[in-house]
Design a protein around this motif. Structure first.
Motif, PDB file in Angstrom:
ATOM      1  N   VAL A  47       0.982  -1.085  -0.009  1.00 44.01           N
ATOM      2  CA  VAL A  47       0.114   0.024   0.057  1.00 44.01           C
ATOM      3  C   VAL A  47       0.916   1.291   0.032  1.00 44.01           C
ATOM      4  O   VAL A  47       1.885   1.475   0.844  1.00 44.01           O
ATOM      5  N   ASP A  48       0.619   1.974  -1.011  1.00 48.01           N
ATOM      6  CA  ASP A  48       1.696   3.345  -1.164  1.00 48.01           C
ATOM      7  C   ASP A  48       0.651   4.285  -0.840  1.00 48.01           C
ATOM      8  O   ASP A  48      -0.578   4.791  -1.576  1.00 48.01           O
ATOM      9  N   TYR A  49       0.827   5.285   0.061  1.00 46.91           N
ATOM     10  CA  TYR A  49      -0.259   6.220   0.426  1.00 46.91           C
ATOM     11  C   TYR A  49       0.643   7.546   1.161  1.00 46.91           C
ATOM     12  O   TYR A  49       1.818   7.377   1.543  1.00 46.91           O
ATOM     13  N   CYS A  50       0.030   8.429   1.475  1.00 47.57           N
ATOM     14  CA  CYS A  50       0.501   9.872   2.056  1.00 47.57           C
ATOM     15  C   CYS A  50      -0.182   9.856   3.566  1.00 47.57           C
ATOM     16  O   CYS A  50      -1.329   9.584   3.511  1.00 47.57           O
ATOM     17  N   GLN A  51       0.639  10.591   4.478  1.00 42.13           N
ATOM     18  CA  GLN A  51       0.432  10.488   5.964  1.00 42.13           C
ATOM     19  C   GLN A  51      -0.124  11.657   6.170  1.00 42.13           C
ATOM     20  O   GLN A  51       0.763  12.619   6.681  1.00 42.13           O
ATOM     21  N   PRO A  52      -1.365  12.189   6.422  1.00 47.30           N
ATOM     22  CA  PRO A  52      -1.771  13.640   6.836  1.00 47.30           C
ATOM     23  C   PRO A  52      -1.581  13.561   8.527  1.00 47.30           C
ATOM     24  O   PRO A  52      -1.735  12.370   8.790  1.00 47.30           O
ATOM     25  N   SER A  53      -1.592  14.695   8.900  1.00 44.20           N
ATOM     26  CA  SER A  53      -1.486  14.782  10.291  1.00 44.20           C
ATOM     27  C   SER A  53      -2.437  15.416  10.829  1.00 44.20           C
ATOM     28  O   SER A  53      -3.305  16.349  10.257  1.00 44.20           O
ATOM     29  N   LYS A  54      -2.912  15.228  12.167  1.00 42.11           N
ATOM     30  CA  LYS A  54      -4.158  15.735  12.779  1.00 42.11           C
ATOM     31  C   LYS A  54      -3.878  16.973  13.035  1.00 42.11           C
ATOM     32  O   LYS A  54      -4.871  17.928  12.756  1.00 42.11           O
ATOM     33  N   LYS A  55      -3.069  17.515  13.780  1.00 38.94           N
ATOM     34  CA  LYS A  55      -2.616  18.997  13.941  1.00 38.94           C
ATOM     35  C   LYS A  55      -3.945  19.681  14.649  1.00 38.94           C
ATOM     36  O   LYS A  55      -4.125  20.893  14.371  1.00 38.94           O
ATOM     37  N   GLY A  56      -4.406  19.073  15.507  1.00 40.16           N
ATOM     38  CA  GLY A  56      -5.328  19.758  16.364  1.00 40.16           C
ATOM     39  C   GLY A  56      -6.795  19.699  15.679  1.00 40.16           C
ATOM     40  O   GLY A  56      -7.711  20.018  16.356  1.00 40.16           O
ATOM     41  N   ARG A  57      -6.707  19.086  14.475  1.00 39.68           N
ATOM     42  CA  ARG A  57      -8.281  19.236  13.947  1.00 39.68           C
ATOM     43  C   ARG A  57      -9.186  18.065  14.262  1.00 39.68           C
ATOM     44  O   ARG A  57      -8.747  16.979  14.689  1.00 39.68           O
ATOM     45  N   LEU A  58     -10.363  18.193  14.098  1.00 40.43           N
ATOM     46  CA  LEU A  58     -11.503  17.327  14.215  1.00 40.43           C
ATOM     47  C   LEU A  58     -11.125  16.297  12.812  1.00 40.43           C
ATOM     48  O   LEU A  58     -11.420  16.777  11.673  1.00 40.43           O
ATOM     49  N   ILE A  59     -10.996  14.926  12.770  1.00 45.57           N
ATOM     50  CA  ILE A  59     -10.598  14.235  11.797  1.00 45.57           C
ATOM     51  C   ILE A  59     -11.885  13.834  11.190  1.00 45.57           C
ATOM     52  O   ILE A  59     -12.316  13.955   9.966  1.00 45.57           O
ATOM     53  N   PHE A  60     -12.615  12.988  11.843  1.00 47.09           N
ATOM     54  CA  PHE A  60     -13.912  12.297  11.524  1.00 47.09           C
ATOM     55  C   PHE A  60     -14.988  12.714  12.061  1.00 47.09           C
ATOM     56  O   PHE A  60     -15.056  12.925  13.455  1.00 47.09           O
ATOM     57  N   ASP A  63     -20.275  17.176   8.540  1.00 50.98           N
ATOM     58  CA  ASP A  63     -20.149  18.620   7.846  1.00 50.98           C
ATOM     59  C   ASP A  63     -20.267  19.523   8.880  1.00 50.98           C
ATOM     60  O   ASP A  63     -19.622  20.535   8.838  1.00 50.98           O
ATOM     61  N   THR A  64     -21.342  19.629   9.594  1.00 45.88           N
ATOM     62  CA  THR A  64     -21.742  20.586  10.384  1.00 45.88           C
ATOM     63  C   THR A  64     -20.570  20.929  11.676  1.00 45.88           C
ATOM     64  O   THR A  64     -20.432  21.869  11.828  1.00 45.88           O
ATOM     65  N   GLU A  65     -19.911  19.827  11.739  1.00 45.40           N
ATOM     66  CA  GLU A  65     -18.687  19.807  12.828  1.00 45.40           C
ATOM     67  C   GLU A  65     -17.461  20.196  12.215  1.00 45.40           C
ATOM     68  O   GLU A  65     -16.348  20.589  12.843  1.00 45.40           O
ATOM     69  N   LYS A  66     -17.456  20.368  10.849  1.00 42.15           N
ATOM     70  CA  LYS A  66     -16.428  20.919   9.983  1.00 42.15           C
ATOM     71  C   LYS A  66     -15.464  19.791  10.074  1.00 42.15           C
ATOM     72  O   LYS A  66     -14.038  20.335  10.459  1.00 42.15           O
ATOM     73  N   ALA A  67     -15.467  18.616  10.190  1.00 39.36           N
ATOM     74  CA  ALA A  67     -14.779  17.406  10.183  1.00 39.36           C
ATOM     75  C   ALA A  67     -13.716  17.649   8.777  1.00 39.36           C
ATOM     76  O   ALA A  67     -14.146  17.672   7.944  1.00 39.36           O
ATOM     77  N   TYR A  71     -18.312  12.118   7.470  1.00 41.93           N
ATOM     78  CA  TYR A  71     -18.882  10.861   7.502  1.00 41.93           C
ATOM     79  C   TYR A  71     -19.622  10.963   6.225  1.00 41.93           C
ATOM     80  O   TYR A  71     -20.402  11.715   5.902  1.00 41.93           O
ATOM     81  N   GLY A  72     -19.849   9.671   5.551  1.00 41.32           N
ATOM     82  CA  GLY A  72     -20.894   9.334   4.353  1.00 41.32           C
ATOM     83  C   GLY A  72     -20.182   9.909   3.180  1.00 41.32           C
ATOM     84  O   GLY A  72     -21.006   9.771   2.022  1.00 41.32           O
ATOM     85  N   LYS A  73     -18.728  10.586   3.091  1.00 40.14           N
ATOM     86  CA  LYS A  73     -18.387  11.292   1.805  1.00 40.14           C
ATOM     87  C   LYS A  73     -17.056  10.141   1.374  1.00 40.14           C
ATOM     88  O   LYS A  73     -16.530   9.553   2.307  1.00 40.14           O
TER      89      LYS A  73
END
Length: 179
Positions: A47-60, A63-67, A71-73
């Motif tokens: 598996v070849d992929y790139c690793q994003p970082s959390k950096k204090g953000r809401l990940i999952f 939409d209203t939570e600005k994740a 979810y669902g997309k």
């Protein structure tokens, strides 16, 4: 007239070089490339992929939570280019057959089971997805853990029969069973 044409061609070459630099080098300084590999009994999975970082953000989340990953997309399952997964042999994933080959790995995150998608189109930037080229879609369980991962990781966990592909970011862990 020839001078103007030369100047235009030079400007276009410079712009093309900058676009390549931005796409392949600059963005990877924030989300570096990584590879997860598994090999046993003639089965090789890469598996070849790139690793994003959390950096204090809401990940999952929603939409209203600005994740970052709603979810669902559909999600490219990493950052930058779409994630590519290669199988040297036919495998069974969550009970369904997947032929040996190279696929793009997409996911649709949810609070519960995620949808794991193996798509025949390979090599695209991670912002395009053609659902008509899906080869296999399966459900995989996600769980929450107290062990928070700052960077998105893909790893393999060998089982008595087969192997689990583990997707882990923030406190979410998704287990994809492969035999």
């Amino acid at each position: 007239m020839m001078k103007i044409l030369r100047v235009i061609l030079i400007i276009l070459a410079i712009l093309a070089s900058l676009a390549v630099f931005f796409r392949f080098y600059y963005t990877k300084s924030f989300s570096p490339s990584s590879t997860a590999e598994y090999e046993k009994n003639g089965l090789s999975i890469t598996v070849d992929y790139c690793q994003p970082s959390k950096k204090g953000r809401l990940i999952f989340g929603t939409d209203t939570e600005k994740a970052l990953v709603p979810y669902g997309k559909w999600w490219r399952t990493g950052a930058n280019e779409a994630t590519v997964i290669k199988f040297s042999k036919d495998v069974t994933i969550a009970g369904k057959l997947l032929k040996a080959g190279t696929y793009t790995l997409f996911t649709i995150p949810e609070k519960g089971d995620w949808t794991i998608i193996f798509n025949a189109e390979v090599g695209q930037w991670g912002l395009s997805y053609d659902e008509k080229k899906d080869v296999l879609k399966v459900a995989a369980p996600s769980t929450q853990t107290t062990d928070s991962a700052e960077k998105f990781t893909i790893d393999f966990n060998e089982k008595e029969v087969g192997v689990d592909m583990i997707l882990h970011w923030d406190t979410t862990v998704v287990t994809v069973p492969i035999q």
